[in-house]
Design a protein around this motif. Structure first.
Motif, PDB file in Angstrom:
ATOM      1  N   UNK A 121       1.214  -0.995  -0.295  1.00 50.64           N
ATOM      2  CA  UNK A 121       0.136   0.346  -0.074  1.00 50.64           C
ATOM      3  C   UNK A 121       1.007   1.326   0.062  1.00 50.64           C
ATOM      4  N   UNK A 122       0.368   2.332  -0.681  1.00 50.47           N
ATOM      5  CA  UNK A 122       0.955   3.657  -0.216  1.00 50.47           C
ATOM      6  C   UNK A 122       0.034   4.768  -0.997  1.00 50.47           C
ATOM      7  N   UNK A 123       0.434   5.864  -0.858  1.00 50.42           N
ATOM      8  CA  UNK A 123      -0.399   7.151  -0.732  1.00 50.42           C
ATOM      9  C   UNK A 123      -1.559   6.894  -0.277  1.00 50.42           C
ATOM     10  N   UNK A 124      -1.831   7.074   0.639  1.00 50.99           N
ATOM     11  CA  UNK A 124      -3.407   6.945   1.615  1.00 50.99           C
ATOM     12  C   UNK A 124      -3.227   8.199   1.923  1.00 50.99           C
ATOM     13  N   UNK A 125      -4.581   9.290   2.087  1.00 53.13           N
ATOM     14  CA  UNK A 125      -4.812  10.440   1.728  1.00 53.13           C
ATOM     15  C   UNK A 125      -6.434  10.362   2.430  1.00 53.13           C
ATOM     16  N   UNK A 126      -6.334  11.976   3.073  1.00 55.71           N
ATOM     17  CA  UNK A 126      -8.222  12.638   3.728  1.00 55.71           C
ATOM     18  C   UNK A 126      -7.690  13.770   3.415  1.00 55.71           C
TER      19      UNK A 126
END
Length: 935
Positions: free
Chosen positions: A372-377
């Motif tokens: 997984x990569x590049x989590x954003x909220x």
């Protein structure tokens, strides 16, 4: 910054020379730990030569190193003479640990007074979240002689650090004795912190220094992004997030910047996070959020396989698995290739702190790593965008007249629409003028949701969707079209579908296929031409394969069948698929007036078999259906088995008009082995498929090659419509060999002869006075590809002990042996195999292979293996005198690399009383020593 490590399976020495004096004592110390609870040892040695043979003296005793904190390995010695002595560090690891680690090796003169030693003397707690706690154990050791008189530790609290679990003072420690205490770090304010603690004794003191940094993991500002780049250590669990494990394997999300195999390259930056096979793990973090505000959550993921990995996003008010009460997105099936996005949107009900959780699973078979990569909220946008049309595909053909789900997605780059408008027309120029419906869903079926609407056969339709947000409507201007199928209504009988003309991986036009889930790893009904499954009417069938996570809930529904009120119709089909590891497949047949699940399940099932353990080969099933009114009917086969079982297949579907006079063979059973001169019993099930009661019919047992009648019986009892009767016939064979039998029913005036004959069955006839003894429990068979004769490796030697209690004979001569195969692959192989036997007192093989003495070679020659389920009978070239006790059998084959797939199995008994009674050794590198195996 450094230590030294030894990997699993290691047996290695570190040696170094030291100049030493006679009569002087020397203390040798090293600290070690590993990652498991057993399987690693460390020992200290010395000698006059720097070789393994030269390590003639032990320093102390070997230490079993375990996980947790570093453990002290210590010893002392006094050289007998001046000179150079080599000191050796010997480490060993088996398959349990991944690594053993060592550090802080010291050699010093043996003290003459008590000496205070603190380990560790310094400790960095690293980053600890606000209101969190961390604890470290410290060891006080008297590394000198005499008694070390401890008087206390001061202070007991310093800032956010406090002493816990300290021993009672005063305390005396003899030479090499130890005591421990803990220091806990429990910060309530962010920032760096440090403290010192003094351990006092009668002759002095020692100091422990600790430090740590407190951080607040709560996110307060948006947009928030996490690329796993900050505060991470390659190969270590992901930091700054709370981790929870949901499965039985201790696999955590790990920070990764160095591993690139198995699709582990980061999407952006130097780091990503990975979860290893067998993992079921959560990453959670708190966010400060406002009521009514929409939040968009997004993460990118991929793996190295085509199935077996899922990712989902959740939220709740507590940072626990139980607290993840709401789903944001998923679970999405993650596959290999490029990174795939998992995204969703939610609005909190009230102001406060909410935890967002990332939940990943990776099974133990299909996936090596999930990345997984590049989590954003971020906050939801304030304007909506045109919907994204999903299904059916633009230009789709053969779309069902009985309805289609028009599906779309809202564009997450825009605000969430309040509702949608669906437009449909037969002319693209008038797409906004013919049909318009409104819905709050992202799917709409015009036929099911508007009872005034119906599609027309072979008509083209255009469609699009508008997103309505407030008073604004934004329409997807690029419309799509699809073509409705031709009329495939069945109007003449008998009607048959054997799938042989259908391309592989497709289904017949006019059939309705309903799947339990969508995505690249879905498992719908589809046509197969498989050597594994075969076909009832060659060469294809329809089948549903297993999924490791999703249970089967798969439907295949016929085209419309035109039927007359009050007329009875016979429906027959062949089924195959007995499940896996004692878990059966499940299959139903339903009927309805439209090709959808709600209509199918509104009526009792025509057929329901929740236990297909008898479907090891193709089995013919028959049911009757009486149309309640004249009209169109649909028939749906429903596979509803548990996840990760095997396959269920259907073939040779026939629907015919019922007859007044029609008897059918619907099942056969009975003995499949016998002996010359002994009656062999077979039973056959007859069903009255007609509308009139019948009697005075004859059942036959016949030989398939010549059609000779082996046994027959006239039945005079009445068999009413829909009823079945089981009849038993016996035949006394006159010659040994393999005979193919079938059952037949004969009735004067029978109007349907196609169902009067059963499928053929092979039976094996042995020589006269032979007793056939079944060893093991045939009802609890498992499959093994390895023994007695592997067809997956070049060579095998296997040994099994059969207990006297299982043999069912006090003594006798063994002339033949039979094994049972379940080879899924359509193939024929001939291997030269060997069989040895001996009488033995051994009850198991837990201690190793039995001695070779006493074994008698009873067979050495070719044996043919072929696809399907078979009893493979091997006549012994040398008969064996069994004396009534336990029997040992050793099997092997001549080295041969013409082997096949792993799914070709031998049926075995596995658990309980059968444990530890078989050993085997395999080779693809050359022939094994069958007389002296080592596996």
């Amino acid at each position: 910054a450094f230590n030294a490590t030894l990997r699993y399976g290691g047996d290695a020495w570190l040696m170094r020379p030291f100049s030493m004096q006679a009569g002087q004592g020397y203390d040798v110390e090293i600290w070690a730990r590993q990652d498991a609870s057993s399987g690693a040892t460390l020992s200290l040695h010395y000698g006059t030569e720097g070789t393994i043979a030269g390590m003639t003296n032990a320093i102390g005793t070997p230490h079993n190193v375990v996980n947790g904190d570093y453990q002290r390995v210590y010893g002392n010695f006094t050289p007998p003479a001046d000179g150079v002595y080599w000191i050796g560090i010997h480490g060993m690891t088996d398959i349990d640990p991944w690594y053993i680690s060592i550090d802080d090796f010291t050699v010093q003169h043996t003290p003459t007074v008590p000496v205070l030693s603190l380990a560790p003397a310094e400790y960095d707690f690293g980053r600890v979240s606000i209101n969190g706690t961390a604890s470290q154990t410290f060891t006080i050791t008297n590394t000198g002689v005499g008694t070390l008189n401890l008087t206390g530790i001061s202070p007991t609290t310093d800032g956010f650090f406090s002493v816990t679990d300290a021993p009672g003072f005063p305390l005396g420690l003899g030479a090499n004795e130890s005591a421990t205490f803990n220091i806990q770090y429990a910060p309530t304010a962010a920032g760096p912190h440090a403290a010192s603690f003094t351990v006092n004794h009668a002759d002095g003191s020692g100091t422990v220094t600790v430090n740590g940094e407190c951080f607040d993991p709560t996110v307060y500002t948006y947009p928030f992004t996490e690329g796993f780049e900050e505060e991470q250590t390659d190969g270590q669990p992901v930091q700054e997030w709370t981790q929870h494990l949901g499965g039985s394997y201790n696999q955590y999300w790990m920070a990764n910047s160095s591993q690139t195999t198995y699709n582990r390259i980061p999407r952006n930056g130097a780091f990503n996070a990975t979860l290893r096979y067998g993992g079921d793990a959560w990453l959670m973090r708190p966010f400060s959020m406002q009521a009514g505000q929409g939040y968009d959550v997004e993460i990118w993921a991929r793996q190295d396989g085509t199935s077996g990995a899922t990712l989902s996003l959740h939220y709740g008010t507590e940072g626990t698995i139980a607290g993840m009460t709401n789903t944001i997105a998923g679970p999405a099936s993650i596959i290999n290739g490029d990174y795939q996005v998992v995204r969703g949107r939610f609005s909190p009900a009230a102001d406060g702190i909410y935890w967002i959780g990332i939940h990943g699973t990776a099974d133990y078979w299909d996936t090596w790593y999930l990345s997984i990569d590049d989590f954003s909220v971020q906050h939801e946008p304030t304007a909506t965008l045109p919907p994204i049309l999903v299904s059916p595909a633009d230009g789709a053909v053969n779309v069902s007249k009985y309805g289609v789900d028009l599906t779309w997605e809202f564009d997450l780059e825009g605000a969430t629409p309040n509702y949608y408008a669906v437009y449909l027309a037969t002319d693209s120029a008038t797409i906004y003028d013919e049909y318009r419906w409104e819905t709050t869903n992202t799917s709409f079926n015009p036929v099911l949701e508007d009872n005034t609407f119906s599609f027309a056969y072979e008509q083209r339709y255009y469609w699009t969707v508008g997103a309505i947000f407030g008073t604004d409507e934004v329409v997807q201007e690029t419309s799509r079209f699809f073509d409705i199928e031709a009329d495939h209504t069945v109007t003449s009988f008998p009607w048959t579908e054997n799938f042989d003309s259908i391309p592989v991986q497709e289904m017949p036009v006019g059939w309705k296929i309903i799947t339990s889930h969508t995505g690249a790893d879905r498992r719908p009904w589809r046509v197969l031409e498989s050597g594994t499954i075969g076909a009832h009417s060659p060469t294809k069938c329809a089948a549903v394969s297993w999924h490791t996570q999703y249970p089967k809930d798969e439907w295949m529904i016929t085209p419309p069948i035109s039927m007359q009120e009050g007329l009875t119709y016979n429906i027959s089909f062949a089924a195959k698929g007995d499940g896996y590891n004692d878990v059966p497949e499940k299959l139903k047949l339903h009927w309805g007036t439209i090709p959808y699940v709600a209509s199918m399940t509104a009526n009792p099932a025509l057929f329901d078999n929740p236990d297909t353990s008898g479907y090891t080969d193709w089995t013919l099933e028959n049911v009757s259906f009486t149309a309640p009114s004249t009209g169109l009917y649909f028939f749906g086969w429903h596979a509803y088995s548990e996840a990760d079982v095997n396959y269920i297949a259907v073939d040779t579907i026939t629907i015919s008009e019922g007859f007044d006079v029609d008897l059918a063979i619907v099942g056969v059973g009975g003995q499949t082995v016998g002996a010359v001169g002994d009656p062999l019993v077979r039973n056959m099930t007859v069903r009255n498929m007609g509308t009139l009661p019948q009697s005075n019919y004859t059942v036959y047992l016949k030989e398939a090659v010549t059609n000779n009648v082996l046994a027959q019986e006239l039945i005079t009892e009445t068999l009413n419509p829909g009823e079945t009767a089981v009849h038993t016939l016996s035949w006394t064979p006159a010659a040994e060999g393999v005979v193919t039998l079938y059952a037949e029913v004969e009735l004067a005036g029978d109007e349907e002869l196609a169902n009067n004959v059963s499928d053929p069955v092979e039976v094996t006839i042995y020589q006269a006075n032979t007793k056939v003894l079944f060893v093991g429990d045939a009802a609890t068979n498992y499959g093994a590809p390895i023994f007695p004769f592997t067809v997956t490796n070049g060579d095998v030697v296997a040994e099994t002990v059969y207990l006297a209690s299982e043999m069912q004979a006090t003594d006798g001569v063994i002339h033949q042996i039979a094994y049972y195969s379940y080879f899924e692959e359509a193939m024929t192989l001939s291997h030269n195999v060997q069989i040895w036997m001996k009488n033995t007192d051994a009850t198991d093989l837990e201690a190793g292979w039995l001695p070779w003495d006493g074994y008698q070679l009873v067979f050495d020659g070719p044996v043919e293996f072929s696809g399907g389920t078979h009893e493979i009978v091997i006549p012994l070239t040398t008969s064996f005198n069994y004396t009534g006790g336990n029997l040992a059998i050793r099997t092997s084959k001549t080295f041969d690399m013409s082997h096949t797939a792993f799914q070709n199995l031998w049926l075995i008994d596995y658990y309980g009383p059968y444990d530890n009674r078989t050993r085997y050794e395999l080779s693809d590198d050359g022939e094994l020593d069958h007389t002296n195996p080592t596996g």
